[in-house]
Write a protein that holds these residues in place. Structure first.
Motif, PDB file in Angstrom:
ATOM      1  N   PHE A 113       0.840  -1.194   0.000  1.00 33.48           N
ATOM      2  CA  PHE A 113       0.000   0.000   0.000  1.00 33.48           C
ATOM      3  C   PHE A 113       0.886   1.259   0.000  1.00 33.48           C
ATOM      4  O   PHE A 113       0.679   2.189  -0.776  1.00 33.48           O
ATOM      5  N   VAL A 114       1.890   1.249   0.888  1.00 31.90           N
ATOM      6  CA  VAL A 114       2.788   2.392   0.977  1.00 31.90           C
ATOM      7  C   VAL A 114       3.531   2.557  -0.345  1.00 31.90           C
ATOM      8  O   VAL A 114       3.645   3.656  -0.898  1.00 31.90           O
ATOM      9  N   LEU A 115       4.032   1.433  -0.878  1.00 31.85           N
ATOM     10  CA  LEU A 115       4.799   1.455  -2.127  1.00 31.85           C
ATOM     11  C   LEU A 115       3.960   2.019  -3.261  1.00 31.85           C
ATOM     12  O   LEU A 115       4.389   2.902  -4.010  1.00 31.85           O
ATOM     13  N   ILE A 116       2.716   1.532  -3.356  1.00 32.29           N
ATOM     14  CA  ILE A 116       1.824   2.007  -4.413  1.00 32.29           C
ATOM     15  C   ILE A 116       1.517   3.481  -4.203  1.00 32.29           C
ATOM     16  O   ILE A 116       1.591   4.302  -5.117  1.00 32.29           O
ATOM     17  N   GLY A 117       1.249   3.820  -2.941  1.00 29.66           N
ATOM     18  CA  GLY A 117       0.828   5.184  -2.634  1.00 29.66           C
ATOM     19  C   GLY A 117       1.911   6.216  -2.916  1.00 29.66           C
ATOM     20  O   GLY A 117       1.627   7.277  -3.472  1.00 29.66           O
ATOM     21  N   ILE A 118       3.146   5.913  -2.538  1.00 28.80           N
ATOM     22  CA  ILE A 118       4.151   6.969  -2.655  1.00 28.80           C
ATOM     23  C   ILE A 118       5.053   6.826  -3.869  1.00 28.80           C
ATOM     24  O   ILE A 118       5.802   7.728  -4.190  1.00 28.80           O
ATOM     25  N   ALA A 172       4.781  17.508 -16.519  1.00 24.35           N
ATOM     26  CA  ALA A 172       4.856  16.070 -16.248  1.00 24.35           C
ATOM     27  C   ALA A 172       5.686  15.367 -17.322  1.00 24.35           C
ATOM     28  O   ALA A 172       6.498  14.485 -17.022  1.00 24.35           O
ATOM     29  N   SER A 173       5.505  15.772 -18.590  1.00 23.19           N
ATOM     30  CA  SER A 173       6.285  15.117 -19.641  1.00 23.19           C
ATOM     31  C   SER A 173       7.775  15.432 -19.481  1.00 23.19           C
ATOM     32  O   SER A 173       8.634  14.584 -19.727  1.00 23.19           O
ATOM     33  N   MET A 174       8.073  16.665 -19.017  1.00 25.72           N
ATOM     34  CA  MET A 174       9.491  16.991 -18.782  1.00 25.72           C
ATOM     35  C   MET A 174      10.054  16.176 -17.617  1.00 25.72           C
ATOM     36  O   MET A 174      11.160  15.651 -17.683  1.00 25.72           O
ATOM     37  N   SER A 175       9.260  16.065 -16.542  1.00 23.24           N
ATOM     38  CA  SER A 175       9.715  15.290 -15.378  1.00 23.24           C
ATOM     39  C   SER A 175      10.027  13.861 -15.764  1.00 23.24           C
ATOM     40  O   SER A 175      11.049  13.298 -15.383  1.00 23.24           O
ATOM     41  N   THR A 213      10.685  12.603 -18.767  1.00 29.34           N
ATOM     42  CA  THR A 213      11.863  12.544 -19.636  1.00 29.34           C
ATOM     43  C   THR A 213      13.138  12.684 -18.801  1.00 29.34           C
ATOM     44  O   THR A 213      14.103  11.938 -18.956  1.00 29.34           O
ATOM     45  N   TYR A 214      13.087  13.657 -17.879  1.00 31.80           N
ATOM     46  CA  TYR A 214      14.241  13.890 -17.010  1.00 31.80           C
ATOM     47  C   TYR A 214      14.587  12.641 -16.200  1.00 31.80           C
ATOM     48  O   TYR A 214      15.749  12.237 -16.109  1.00 31.80           O
ATOM     49  N   LEU A 215      13.548  11.997 -15.661  1.00 29.86           N
ATOM     50  CA  LEU A 215      13.758  10.778 -14.858  1.00 29.86           C
ATOM     51  C   LEU A 215      14.467   9.704 -15.684  1.00 29.86           C
ATOM     52  O   LEU A 215      15.443   9.094 -15.249  1.00 29.86           O
ATOM     53  N   ILE A 216      13.958   9.480 -16.922  1.00 31.33           N
ATOM     54  CA  ILE A 216      14.556   8.441 -17.765  1.00 31.33           C
ATOM     55  C   ILE A 216      16.014   8.779 -18.077  1.00 31.33           C
ATOM     56  O   ILE A 216      16.907   7.933 -17.936  1.00 31.33           O
ATOM     57  N   ILE A 217      16.265  10.045 -18.451  1.00 30.72           N
ATOM     58  CA  ILE A 217      17.644  10.433 -18.785  1.00 30.72           C
ATOM     59  C   ILE A 217      18.559  10.227 -17.570  1.00 30.72           C
ATOM     60  O   ILE A 217      19.657   9.693 -17.690  1.00 30.72           O
ATOM     61  N   MET A 218      18.090  10.612 -16.390  1.00 31.21           N
ATOM     62  CA  MET A 218      18.930  10.487 -15.190  1.00 31.21           C
ATOM     63  C   MET A 218      19.238   9.026 -14.881  1.00 31.21           C
ATOM     64  O   MET A 218      20.373   8.680 -14.551  1.00 31.21           O
ATOM     65  N   ILE A 219      18.224   8.177 -15.006  1.00 24.58           N
ATOM     66  CA  ILE A 219      18.454   6.754 -14.711  1.00 24.58           C
ATOM     67  C   ILE A 219      19.510   6.197 -15.660  1.00 24.58           C
ATOM     68  O   ILE A 219      20.483   5.565 -15.237  1.00 24.58           O
ATOM     69  N   ILE A 267       4.230   7.737 -10.220  1.00 18.80           N
ATOM     70  CA  ILE A 267       4.919   7.578 -11.499  1.00 18.80           C
ATOM     71  C   ILE A 267       3.906   7.337 -12.626  1.00 18.80           C
ATOM     72  O   ILE A 267       3.948   7.975 -13.669  1.00 18.80           O
ATOM     73  N   ILE A 268       2.981   6.420 -12.336  1.00 15.87           N
ATOM     74  CA  ILE A 268       1.976   6.137 -13.361  1.00 15.87           C
ATOM     75  C   ILE A 268       1.147   7.395 -13.648  1.00 15.87           C
ATOM     76  O   ILE A 268       0.840   7.721 -14.801  1.00 15.87           O
ATOM     77  N   PHE A 269       0.820   8.136 -12.594  1.00 17.00           N
ATOM     78  CA  PHE A 269       0.018   9.337 -12.766  1.00 17.00           C
ATOM     79  C   PHE A 269       0.778  10.380 -13.594  1.00 17.00           C
ATOM     80  O   PHE A 269       0.191  11.061 -14.449  1.00 17.00           O
TER      81      PHE A 269
END
Lengths: 359, 287
Positions: free
Chosen positions: B15-20, B259-262, B264-270, B25-27
Motif C-alpha cells: 500500500f505504501v509502495l503504491i501510494g508513494i 509532467a512530460s518533462m519530469s 523525460t528527465y527521470l529516464i535520462i537520469m536513470i 509515477i503512473i500518474f
C-alpha cells in the motif's frame, strides 16, 4: 656492509619494548631472534625497517646513520606474521609492487617476478586475486614480494606462526632451501621466532631476547648447549626446561625424597639455592624409577607431553610416542642426570653437561 | 509456499509502495499525455503532443539540462577532491584531530536555504562584504548578475554546503581501510605520494564510486540554492532542469507539459547515472 645497532631503547609506556639492544649483523649471514611473545622481536624488526623510531640509540648500516633514512629509501624487505599483501592487486601485481616503485623496465620486472614466483612455487597463480589464495599461498606471495627486491636486509617476523602445522613444516623446509642457496652473499637475513626448534633448524646466529633485553648471543648450537641463564634455558626449549630446586652434597643430588648420584660436572657445586635444569626429553619412563603423579597428559603430533608432580616439584616429560594416561595415574620415571644443568640462585648458569663454565 | 493470506500480510507494505511511488509515477506518465493547464484543468488525452513539443520546440529545457549537468559534475568533482583532501588530513594523527573532524561537518548541519540567503548577502554586488574586501584590489565581480560568474557562485555555495557530506563518507571509508597494506607499501619503497596513488586511492575506489554517485544524484536535484541565490537568473543563465520544471508546472500551471518533462528527465537520469556508475567502476576498479 654491516648493520650495527648501539643501545637501542624504546619505551612507549611504562614498559620497555627495547632495552639497550646492541648488535652487529654482518652481510651474508642469517640471524635468528628468539624470544617469547611480547619480548620485543617485532619492535626490533620494525625499528630496523624504519617503521618505528627508537627513543634512544643508533643504527648504522654501511657506515650511514640508518635512523635518518626514511622507510621507503631503506633497502629493506619484510615478511610479517600476518599475511600482508595488497588486496586490490593480483598476485603478479603484488609481487611487482616493490619493483614498480623504482624505475625498472617492464620486461625486467616480468622476468624478476616470474623468478620469484618460481622460487616460492606459485607459478601459474600470477593472475589470481589475493583473496582466492590459501593462507600458506598468501604468505608465499609476501615472501616472493620480499625476495624480488633483492633487499640488502631481509626481515622475517615469525613468518610461519599463523600457518597450520603441515604447511609450517613444508614452508620451513622451503625457507631453509632458499636461505642455503645463498639468497645473495650480501644480504643480511633476520628471522624472528618463538619456536626453539625453528631456531635450531635454521642454524644461524641466535639473539635471545626477553622483555626487550638481549640475554645471550651465539650460534644456535651454543645457545642450546650452554644457555647462560635460566631464562635462556626456558626460552630456548620447548617445552621449557624443567627447573628443580635441589640440594647437592656428598656427590648426591636430592629433592623431594629422591636421591641420585651427581654426575661429574655437577659434583663440585655445593652452594645453597641451586637449581637443576633438565630437558623434558632427558627424562624417561622406567619401571624402576621414581614415582610421580600425572597432572595432565597432552598429545601433540606424535609425542606425549606428561605434566608430572611430586610434592612441590612439577616437571614436564616428553615421550616420543602416543600414550594414554589418566589424571592422577602414577608413573615411574628416571632422570638422565648426566644431561642436567645447574643454575645459581640468581639464575646464572653454574654448570652444563656440554662444558659450559666449570663443567 | 502456498499461503492464501499472504496478500493480506503484504498489503501494508504494498500500500505504501503504491501510494508513494508507483501511483505517482503512473500518474505522471498519464498526466504527461494530457494537456492539463490553468485554462483546461483535467486529464484529457492529447497523445504525445507534449513530448513532441519538448523534443522539437523547447531549447530552454535542454539548455537547462546541460547547465545542470555542468553544475552537478563540477560541484561533485570539487567536493570529491576537497572532501578527500580534508578526510585524508584528519585521517592521519594530527593535533586537534577531533576538533577538525567536527569543524569540517559544520556546513552540513546548517539549513541550506538560510545559508544561501547569507551567501547571497555576502555576494551582494554593492553591499556585500566579499566585494568590500575585494575593493582593496580594485575589482568588483558581479557575483549574481553576470551570466558566467553567477554559475560559479552557485558552484561555490553548493561545494561549501555539501563537501562535508563527501568528507564524512570518505573519512568513514579511510577509517575502515586495513592498515597492513600501508605498512607493506612503506617497506616496499613507496614514498608517501606513491603510497597515496598506488595504495590509498585504489583501496578507496569502491567507496569513492558510492560517494560520487550519491552526491551526483543529490546534486542533480539542485533547486533551493538556485532559487534563493539567483532565481535562475540573470536571464536563464543559472536555471537548472528542476527549476525550469518547477516554473512550468507550479508557476505557469502547464501541468501536462511539466509532467512530460519530469518523466523525460527521470529516464535520462536513470540511464546516465547507470552509465556513469559503470564507467567509474571500470575506470577505478578495473573490472
Amino acid at each position: 656492509m654491516d648493520l650495527v645497532a648501539n643501545n637501542l631503547s624504546y619505551k612507549p609506556s611504562d614498559q620497555y619494548h627495547l632495552n639497550e639492544v646492541s648488535f652487529n649483523f654482518k652481510e651474508g649471514n642469517l640471524y635468528t631472534i628468539l624470544g617469547r611473545t611480547l619480548s620485543g622481536k617485532t619492535t626490533l624488526l620494525k625499528t630496523i625497517a624504519g617503521l618505528l623510531t627508537p627513543d634512544s640509540g643508533e643504527i648504522e648500516f654501511d657506515g650511514k646513520n640508518f635512523l635518518k633514512i626514511p622507510v621507503w629509501e631503506r633497502n629493506v624487505a619484510m615478511v610479517y606474521q600476518q599475511f600482508i599483501n595488497y588486496p586490490h592487486l593480483n598476485v603478479f601485481e603484488n609481487i611487482a609492487f616493490p619493483l614498480k616503485q623504482r624505475k625498472i623496465d617492464q620486461s625486467v620486472i616480468n622476468e624478476k617476478v616470474m623468478d620469484a614466483l618460481k622460487s616460492v612455487g606459485l607459478l601459474g597463480y600470477e593472475n589470481r586475486k589475493i583473496q582466492e589464495l590459501s593462507g600458506g599461498q598468501q604468505q608465499r606471495v609476501s615472501l616472493a614480494r620480499s625476495l624480488v627486491k633483492n633487499a640488502k636486509i631481509l626481515l622475517l617476523d615469525e613468518p610461519l606462526v599463523n600457518l597450520d602445522y603441515k604447511l609450517r613444516e613444508q614452508l620451513r623446509e622451503e625457507f631453509k632451501n632458499l636461505f642455503s642457496k645463498g639468497l645473495a652473499d650480501e644480504t643480511i637475513l633476520i628471522y624472528s621466532t618463538t619456536d626453539p626448534r625453528e631456531t635450531m633448524e635454521l642454524n644461524g646466529e641466535v639473539i635471545v631476547l626477553d622483555e626487550g633485553k638481549v640475554l645471550q648471543v651465539g650460534p644456535a648450537k651454543e645457545i642450546f648447549e650452554n644457555p647462560n641463564s635460566l631464562k635462556v634455558a626456558e626460552i630456548s626449549n620447548d617445552p621449557p626446561m624443567n627447573i628443580i630446586e635441589a640440594k647437592i652434597s656428598d656427590n648426591h643430588i636430592s629433592f623431594e625424597g629422591i636421591d641420585v648420584e651427581a654426575p661429574q660436572h655437577l659434583s663440585k657445586l655445593t652452594e645453597d639455592g641451586l637449581k637443576i635444569g633438565l630437558r623434558s626429553s632427558d627424562i624417561e619412563l622406567n619401571e624402576n624409577g621414581h614415582e610421580f603423579e600425572v597432572e595432565l597428559a597432552e598429545i601433540s603430533g606424535s609425542e606425549t607431553l606428561l605434566h608430572l608432580k611430586r610434592g612441590n616439584t612439577k616437571i614436564i616429560v616428553s615421550i616420543e610416542e602416543v600414550l594414554n594416561f589418566k589424571i592422577n595415574d602414577k608413573v615411574k620415571i628416571n632422570f638422565k642426570i648426566d644431561r642436567a644443568y645447574a643454575f645459581h640462585a640468581d639464575g646464572k648458569l653454574a654448570s652444563s653437561p656440554f662444558g659450559g663454565l666449570n663443567g | 509456499m502456498n499461503f492464501k493470506h499472504k496478500y493480506f500480510f503484504l498489503f501494508p507494505g504494498l500500500f505504501v509502495l503504491i501510494g508513494i511511488l508507483i501511483f505517482p509515477i503512473i500518474f505522471v506518465v498519464r498526466l504527461s499525455l494530457s494537456g492539463w493547464n490553468s485554462y483546461n484543468p483535467g486529464l484529457d488525452y492529447i497523445g504525445l503532443e507534449n513530448y513532441i513539443r519538448l523534443f522539437t520546440d523547447d531549447p530552454r529545457f535542454w539548455e537547462s539540462f546541460f547547465r545542470l549537468s555542468f553544475l552537478s559534475v563540477t560541484t561533485v568533482i570539487l567536493q570529491y577532491v576537497i572532501g578527500f583532501a580534508l578526510a585524508h588530513m584528519v585521517w592521519k594523527d594530527i593535533k586537534f584531530k577531533r576538533f577538525f573532524r567536527v569543524l569540517f561537518l559544520v556546513p552540513m548541519m546548517t539549513t541550506p536555504v538560510i545559508m544561501t540567503v547569507i551567501w547571497r548577502t555576502f555576494f551582494h554586488e554593492s553591499l556585500g562584504p566579499v566585494n568590500d574586501m575585494l575593493s582593496v584590489f580594485g575589482v568588483a565581480p558581479k557575483w549574481l548578475t553576470d551570466p558566467v560568474i553567477a554559475k560559479f557562485t552557485v558552484i561555490i555555495v553548493e561545494v561549501w554546503q555539501w563537501t562535508p557530506f563527501m568528507f564524512l563518507l570518505l573519512l568513514a571509508g579511510l577509517l575502515s581501510l586495513p592498515k597492513e597494506p600501508f605498512l607493506a607499501a612503506a617497506i616496499d619503497g613507496a614514498s608517501p605520494v606513491r603510497k597515496f596513488i598506488y595504495v590509498t586511492f585504489p583501496l578507496m575506489a569502491p567507496i569513492s564510486i558510492g560517494a560520487i554517485i550519491i552526491r551526483l544524484i543529490e546534486a542533480s536535484k539542485i533547486m533551493d540554492t538556485v532559487y534563493v541565490l539567483t532565481s535562475g537568473g540573470p536571464g536563464t543563465s543559472t536555471e537548472t532542469s528542476s527549476f525550469y520544471i518547477f516554473i512550468k508546472g507550479l508557476r505557469e500551471f502547464q501541468m501536462g507539459y511539466a509532467a512530460s518533462m519530469s518523466f523525460t528527465y527521470l529516464i535520462i537520469m536513470i540511464i546516465s547515472l547507470t552509465i556513469i556508475a559503470k564507467v567509474l567502476t571500470k575506470l577505478l576498479l578495473k573490472e
